[in-house]
Design an enzyme around this catalytic site. Structure first.
Site, PDB file in Angstrom:
ATOM      1  N   ASP A   1      -5.219   5.783  -1.517  1.00 53.26           N
ATOM      2  CA  ASP A   1      -5.387   5.242  -2.850  1.00 53.26           C
ATOM      3  C   ASP A   1      -4.074   4.687  -3.366  1.00 53.26           C
ATOM      4  OD1 ASP A   1      -5.791   8.474  -4.472  1.00 53.26           O
ATOM      5  OD2 ASP A   1      -3.959   7.440  -3.870  1.00 53.26           O
ATOM      6  N   ILE A   2      -4.182   3.878  -4.401  1.00 54.10           N
ATOM      7  CA  ILE A   2      -3.022   3.188  -4.956  1.00 54.10           C
ATOM      8  C   ILE A   2      -2.267   4.160  -5.852  1.00 54.10           C
ATOM      9  CG2 ILE A   2      -2.259   1.226  -6.348  1.00 54.10           C
ATOM     10  CD1 ILE A   2      -4.934  -0.149  -5.585  1.00 54.10           C
TER      11      ILE A   2
ATOM     12  N   ASN B   1      -3.127  -0.442 -15.224  1.00 52.78           N
ATOM     13  CA  ASN B   1      -4.130  -0.729 -16.251  1.00 52.78           C
ATOM     14  C   ASN B   1      -3.563  -0.564 -17.658  1.00 52.78           C
ATOM     15  OD1 ASN B   1      -6.271  -1.421 -14.562  1.00 52.78           O
ATOM     16  ND2 ASN B   1      -6.997   0.684 -14.390  1.00 52.78           N
TER      17      ASN B   1
ATOM     18  N   ASP C   1      -7.648  -5.046 -11.494  1.00 54.43           N
ATOM     19  CA  ASP C   1      -8.589  -5.598 -10.510  1.00 54.43           C
ATOM     20  C   ASP C   1      -7.848  -6.463  -9.492  1.00 54.43           C
ATOM     21  OD1 ASP C   1     -10.664  -4.346 -11.780  1.00 54.43           O
ATOM     22  OD2 ASP C   1     -11.464  -6.147 -12.731  1.00 54.43           O
TER      23      ASP C   1
ATOM     24  N   GLU D   1      -9.642   3.015  -7.283  1.00 51.16           N
ATOM     25  CA  GLU D   1      -8.500   2.516  -6.505  1.00 51.16           C
ATOM     26  C   GLU D   1      -8.430   3.205  -5.152  1.00 51.16           C
ATOM     27  OE1 GLU D   1      -6.707   5.928  -8.960  1.00 51.16           O
ATOM     28  OE2 GLU D   1      -8.407   4.561  -9.052  1.00 51.16           O
TER      29      GLU D   1
END
Length: 217
Positions: free
Chosen positions: A67-68, A75, A84, A110
């Site tokens: 995951d990021i 965000n 996005d 994510e």
């Protein structure tokens, strides 16, 4: 037609037209609309097929989950549109780093997963590190004239060979390695070596039940 679905070129109402339409809709239902990667449902089906294949063939297979890092900051700072864009950019890197036979999926906001069949340990480590480095080096535009960088944490586990296991247990093992990578500071790869893939009590029970079934065939 919905965006992302190619318009059939055959005459409207013909059998080729209807078949092309069905094929397009099936493909659409298996894809994540934001990234074009396989969606969670496709990933779960592929994972179940692969762990069954490994139990029968003994070939090595690797599951990567990633995951990021600190995605909420993107965000909060730049907005969900920028978020996005980061998700799509990372998805593009994943597609560039794998073989055609591998399955890349977006499994959550994510979060991503990659199923690598017939994957030797050294190759799996190289793929995971290549993904990590390329994401880290990628400038991602989040606004006009504004670019940011992102990193990913990656965990991985090999399916137990010649052992009847489950997709849930395989994913759990990979998740444990992902948590290790995060706990050690993020932007890291942590893979479970095949040598320490211990057979769990649940897997021993599944193997025993399978053996009992085969005795009565």
């Amino acid at each position: 037609m919905q965006a992302g679905v190619a318009e059939p070129t055959a005459p409207v109402g013909s059998v080729p037209y209807l078949q092309a339409l069905v094929d397009a809709l099936v493909d659409l239902s298996s894809r994540d609309p934001l990234t074009g990667l396989a969606n969670r449902r496709s990933f779960e089906l592929a994972l179940a097929r692969e762990i069954d294949r490994v139990a029968r063939s003994g070939e090595p297979a690797l599951l990567l989950v990633l995951d990021i890092d600190h995605f909420k900051r993107v965000n909060d700072t730049w907005g969900h549109g920028a978020g996005d864009g980061v998700i799509r950019a990372v998805a593009g890197v994943l597609n560039e780093c794998v073989r055609p036979m591998d399955l890349v999926a977006r499994t959550g906001g994510e979060e991503y997963a990659i199923v690598l069949p017939n994957c030797a340990p050294a190759f799996g480590e190289a793929v995971a590190e290549r993904i990590r480095r390329r994401v880290e080096a990628l400038p991602i535009q989040v606004a006009p004239g504004e670019r940011i960088s992102a990193t990913v944490s990656i965990g991985g586990a090999f399916a137990p060979q010649w052992v009847r296991s489950s997709a849930h247990l395989w994913l759990e093992r990979a998740d444990q390695q992902l948590y290790r990578a995060k706990g050690r500071g993020r932007n890291l790869v942590c893979l479970e070596p095949t040598a320490v893939s211990l057979v769990s009590s649940e897997e021993r029970r599944m193997l025993f039940e399978t053996s009992q079934f085969l005795d009565f065939e």
